[in-house]
Design a protein around this motif. Sequence first.
Motif, PDB file in Angstrom:
ATOM      1  N   PRO A  94      11.175 -10.090  -1.382  1.00  0.00           N
ATOM      2  CA  PRO A  94      12.256 -10.630  -0.834  1.00  0.00           C
ATOM      3  C   PRO A  94      11.636 -10.546   0.871  1.00  0.00           C
ATOM      4  O   PRO A  94      11.001 -10.079   1.237  1.00  0.00           O
ATOM      5  CB  PRO A  94      13.252  -9.565  -1.252  1.00  0.00           C
ATOM      6  CG  PRO A  94      12.320  -8.489  -1.289  1.00  0.00           C
ATOM      7  CD  PRO A  94      11.646  -9.059  -2.452  1.00  0.00           C
ATOM      8  N   PRO A  95      11.299 -12.047   1.369  1.00  0.00           N
ATOM      9  CA  PRO A  95      11.074 -12.054   2.453  1.00  0.00           C
ATOM     10  C   PRO A  95      11.295 -11.004   3.579  1.00  0.00           C
ATOM     11  O   PRO A  95      10.524 -10.346   4.382  1.00  0.00           O
ATOM     12  CB  PRO A  95      11.736 -12.675   2.780  1.00  0.00           C
ATOM     13  CG  PRO A  95      12.038 -14.109   1.937  1.00  0.00           C
ATOM     14  CD  PRO A  95      12.641 -12.999   0.754  1.00  0.00           C
ATOM     15  N   ALA A  96      12.153 -10.307   3.382  1.00  0.00           N
ATOM     16  CA  ALA A  96      12.974  -9.365   4.563  1.00  0.00           C
ATOM     17  C   ALA A  96      11.540  -8.024   4.177  1.00  0.00           C
ATOM     18  O   ALA A  96      11.590  -7.421   4.725  1.00  0.00           O
ATOM     19  CB  ALA A  96      14.249  -8.615   4.426  1.00  0.00           C
ATOM     20  N   LEU A  97      11.528  -8.306   2.964  1.00  0.00           N
ATOM     21  CA  LEU A  97      10.623  -6.475   2.852  1.00  0.00           C
ATOM     22  C   LEU A  97       9.375  -6.757   2.461  1.00  0.00           C
ATOM     23  O   LEU A  97       8.311  -5.983   2.827  1.00  0.00           O
ATOM     24  CB  LEU A  97      10.786  -5.868   1.101  1.00  0.00           C
ATOM     25  CG  LEU A  97      12.816  -6.040   1.396  1.00  0.00           C
ATOM     26  CD1 LEU A  97      12.904  -4.732   0.099  1.00  0.00           C
ATOM     27  CD2 LEU A  97      12.272  -4.339   2.232  1.00  0.00           C
ATOM     28  N   PHE A  98       8.743  -8.081   2.843  1.00  0.00           N
ATOM     29  CA  PHE A  98       7.953  -8.641   2.287  1.00  0.00           C
ATOM     30  C   PHE A  98       6.782  -9.435   3.296  1.00  0.00           C
ATOM     31  O   PHE A  98       7.405 -10.776   2.628  1.00  0.00           O
ATOM     32  CB  PHE A  98       7.086  -9.013   0.861  1.00  0.00           C
ATOM     33  CG  PHE A  98       7.179  -7.771  -0.107  1.00  0.00           C
ATOM     34  CD1 PHE A  98       6.508  -6.763  -0.234  1.00  0.00           C
ATOM     35  CD2 PHE A  98       8.242  -7.158  -0.810  1.00  0.00           C
ATOM     36  CE1 PHE A  98       6.544  -5.362  -1.048  1.00  0.00           C
ATOM     37  CE2 PHE A  98       8.561  -6.232  -1.434  1.00  0.00           C
ATOM     38  CZ  PHE A  98       7.441  -5.465  -1.795  1.00  0.00           C
ATOM     39  N   ALA A  99       6.474  -9.465   4.442  1.00  0.00           N
ATOM     40  CA  ALA A  99       6.196 -10.718   4.955  1.00  0.00           C
ATOM     41  C   ALA A  99       4.844 -11.669   4.740  1.00  0.00           C
ATOM     42  O   ALA A  99       4.769 -12.627   5.225  1.00  0.00           O
ATOM     43  CB  ALA A  99       5.794  -9.991   6.340  1.00  0.00           C
ATOM     44  N   GLU A 100       4.507 -10.698   4.024  1.00  0.00           N
ATOM     45  CA  GLU A 100       3.116 -11.134   3.328  1.00  0.00           C
ATOM     46  C   GLU A 100       2.558 -10.691   1.969  1.00  0.00           C
ATOM     47  O   GLU A 100       3.350  -9.397   1.510  1.00  0.00           O
ATOM     48  CB  GLU A 100       1.855 -10.872   3.950  1.00  0.00           C
ATOM     49  CG  GLU A 100       1.307  -9.138   4.406  1.00  0.00           C
ATOM     50  CD  GLU A 100       0.126  -9.214   5.085  1.00  0.00           C
ATOM     51  OE1 GLU A 100      -0.659  -8.365   5.301  1.00  0.00           O
ATOM     52  OE2 GLU A 100      -0.384 -10.218   6.245  1.00  0.00           O
ATOM     53  N   GLU A 101       1.787 -12.029   0.494  1.00  0.00           N
ATOM     54  CA  GLU A 101       1.686 -10.878  -0.184  1.00  0.00           C
ATOM     55  C   GLU A 101       1.479  -9.880  -0.232  1.00  0.00           C
ATOM     56  O   GLU A 101       0.399  -9.439   0.797  1.00  0.00           O
ATOM     57  CB  GLU A 101       0.677 -12.006  -0.845  1.00  0.00           C
ATOM     58  CG  GLU A 101       0.747 -11.629  -2.639  1.00  0.00           C
ATOM     59  CD  GLU A 101       0.028 -12.936  -3.313  1.00  0.00           C
ATOM     60  OE1 GLU A 101      -0.043 -12.490  -4.308  1.00  0.00           O
ATOM     61  OE2 GLU A 101      -1.219 -13.497  -2.766  1.00  0.00           O
ATOM     62  N   PRO A 102       1.947  -8.096  -1.356  1.00  0.00           N
ATOM     63  CA  PRO A 102       1.443  -7.458  -1.291  1.00  0.00           C
ATOM     64  C   PRO A 102      -0.253  -7.545  -1.712  1.00  0.00           C
ATOM     65  O   PRO A 102      -0.232  -8.220  -2.311  1.00  0.00           O
ATOM     66  CB  PRO A 102       2.495  -6.618  -2.523  1.00  0.00           C
ATOM     67  CG  PRO A 102       3.515  -7.420  -2.513  1.00  0.00           C
ATOM     68  CD  PRO A 102       3.057  -9.251  -2.210  1.00  0.00           C
ATOM     69  N   ASP A 149       9.208  -2.117  -6.327  1.00  0.00           N
ATOM     70  CA  ASP A 149      10.954  -1.623  -6.469  1.00  0.00           C
ATOM     71  C   ASP A 149      11.606  -2.804  -7.042  1.00  0.00           C
ATOM     72  O   ASP A 149      12.432  -3.807  -6.856  1.00  0.00           O
ATOM     73  CB  ASP A 149      11.605  -1.131  -5.258  1.00  0.00           C
ATOM     74  CG  ASP A 149      13.871  -0.738  -5.105  1.00  0.00           C
ATOM     75  OD1 ASP A 149      13.819  -1.107  -7.324  1.00  0.00           O
ATOM     76  OD2 ASP A 149      13.796  -0.591  -5.313  1.00  0.00           O
ATOM     77  N   PRO A 150      11.608  -2.942  -8.927  1.00  0.00           N
ATOM     78  CA  PRO A 150      12.172  -3.709  -9.076  1.00  0.00           C
ATOM     79  C   PRO A 150      13.899  -4.459  -8.613  1.00  0.00           C
ATOM     80  O   PRO A 150      14.267  -5.401  -9.139  1.00  0.00           O
ATOM     81  CB  PRO A 150      12.231  -3.720 -10.596  1.00  0.00           C
ATOM     82  CG  PRO A 150      11.702  -2.115 -10.691  1.00  0.00           C
ATOM     83  CD  PRO A 150      11.379  -1.945  -9.419  1.00  0.00           C
ATOM     84  N   SER A 151      14.224  -3.191  -8.151  1.00  0.00           N
ATOM     85  CA  SER A 151      16.176  -3.450  -8.205  1.00  0.00           C
ATOM     86  C   SER A 151      15.894  -4.413  -6.672  1.00  0.00           C
ATOM     87  O   SER A 151      16.573  -5.089  -6.403  1.00  0.00           O
ATOM     88  CB  SER A 151      16.652  -2.074  -7.452  1.00  0.00           C
ATOM     89  OG  SER A 151      15.901  -2.108  -5.873  1.00  0.00           O
ATOM     90  N   THR A 152      14.860  -5.280  -6.586  1.00  0.00           N
ATOM     91  CA  THR A 152      14.403  -5.866  -4.916  1.00  0.00           C
ATOM     92  C   THR A 152      14.085  -7.299  -5.235  1.00  0.00           C
ATOM     93  O   THR A 152      14.201  -8.245  -4.328  1.00  0.00           O
ATOM     94  CB  THR A 152      13.384  -5.201  -3.921  1.00  0.00           C
ATOM     95  OG1 THR A 152      12.264  -5.748  -4.121  1.00  0.00           O
ATOM     96  CG2 THR A 152      14.323  -4.007  -3.603  1.00  0.00           C
TER      97      THR A 152
END
Length: 245
Positions: free
Chosen positions: A5-13, A20-23
């Motif tokens: 989800p872009p809202a949680l990850f602005a760049e690649e982890p 969290d797989p639910s995201t």
Amino acid sequence: MYELPPALFAEEPAHLTPIDPSTLLPKGSYPIDVAHRNGYLHTGSVLYIMDSSGLLLFLQRSSDVVTCPGTWSILGEHSTVGEEIIQTVVRGVEEELGFVAVANGGRESYNPDSPGVWTVELHPKNEMKETLHVTIQKATDFPLYYIRNYGPRNDNRIDRQITYLWLVTFPKPHGEIHSMVFDDEVANHKWISLEKVRSWLSEDATKDNKVFRSDVGVLDDGPDEGDFCHRTIRSLYEVGLPTMV
């Protein structure tokens, strides 16, 4: 396949970040070769197989296989379409170790008294009469973000995977398990203690090519010279070990 989800990850982890797989956002299904060629995020599981005496199973790949010939690994499986993650684990045990799983008319039973623990009844595919009740539990609370850039040495393939780590425990010492059967891609196997596994992984890290540098602007995680396929998979194996005693 999935997207983060872009809202949680602005760049690649970073490699080995808990996710969290639910995201995750579903993005359809593709053959695994297509996923690797295009760097699509997919799911899979790594299985630490342990006997009742606390020894872990390692498999050596045949010298005839195309990918990582002669190297050592633990079990791993990619998830297939419509398959629950626990079903991926059970299928891996069946296909890689030569068993058939049954439990109360299904493939696995969740233990409500022990959250995160499943039990599976295994029967051999061969003629030997042996029943094994195996326990399966997560080795980490969340799956991990796995990324391997193969670079121009391997068609610029990228392996992006949400990887679940599992501990699969057999109820007997391995010397008393007579029905385990490996496929033709396995040249050898061995059971070793956690202490020796940690030492092996640590020593193997010293064999990496220390002088490797990728070209500017080219993502390439480099070649390896050790006992395992590459440093990326070795680092994944190391993560689950602290959860085991």
